[in-house]
Design an enzyme around this catalytic site. Sequence first.
Site, PDB file in Angstrom:
ATOM      1  N   GLU A  77      32.194  26.727 -22.961  1.00 33.95           N
ATOM      2  CA  GLU A  77      31.083  27.294 -23.728  1.00 33.95           C
ATOM      3  C   GLU A  77      29.837  27.476 -22.872  1.00 33.95           C
ATOM      4  O   GLU A  77      29.185  28.517 -22.915  1.00 33.95           O
ATOM      5  CB  GLU A  77      30.701  26.387 -24.915  1.00 33.95           C
ATOM      6  N   CYS A 127      27.414  21.127 -25.903  1.00 30.65           N
ATOM      7  CA  CYS A 127      27.648  22.556 -26.099  1.00 30.65           C
ATOM      8  C   CYS A 127      27.030  23.046 -27.405  1.00 30.65           C
ATOM      9  O   CYS A 127      26.482  24.146 -27.458  1.00 30.65           O
ATOM     10  CB  CYS A 127      29.140  22.847 -26.052  1.00 30.65           C
TER      11      CYS A 127
END
Length: 149
Positions: A55, A86
């Site tokens: 991510e 994330c």
Amino acid sequence: MEFRSFMQQALEAARAAGTRGEVPVGAVVVSPEGRVVAVEGNRTRAQSDPTAHAEILALRAACRAAGSERLPGYDLYVTLEPCPMCAAAISQTRIARLYYGAADPKSGGVAQGPRVFAHPQCHHVPEVYDGIGAREAEGLLKTFFAARR
């Protein structure tokens, strides 16, 4: 506008990460126009960087492509529920929609654990859609970890 899933590209990136010996997680960032602007898989081992989650790498690449630290209107597809780090990055970039596959009871930060988007200090909360491609994503992870035990 008709919904189109980009989870298959995220799963392909996850498979590639697993082939490289990384935990098989993949992420795809899609522009408001429906164009894929970043595809990444985990690279924590390759880069000796604990923040090199799929991510984070995909968000960095998309921000570079957009010339901005913010990605309003963009979508993020990821094969595994984002961890707290994330999830915070997703909030900071102002991603509009998060689509993820497998839940992560051990390290998740969206529906599990700290639930970053529910925290009062979270500045932006994307729309969240879970379970997309979950069975395949779970299978990749189970196979990967079974081979290492």
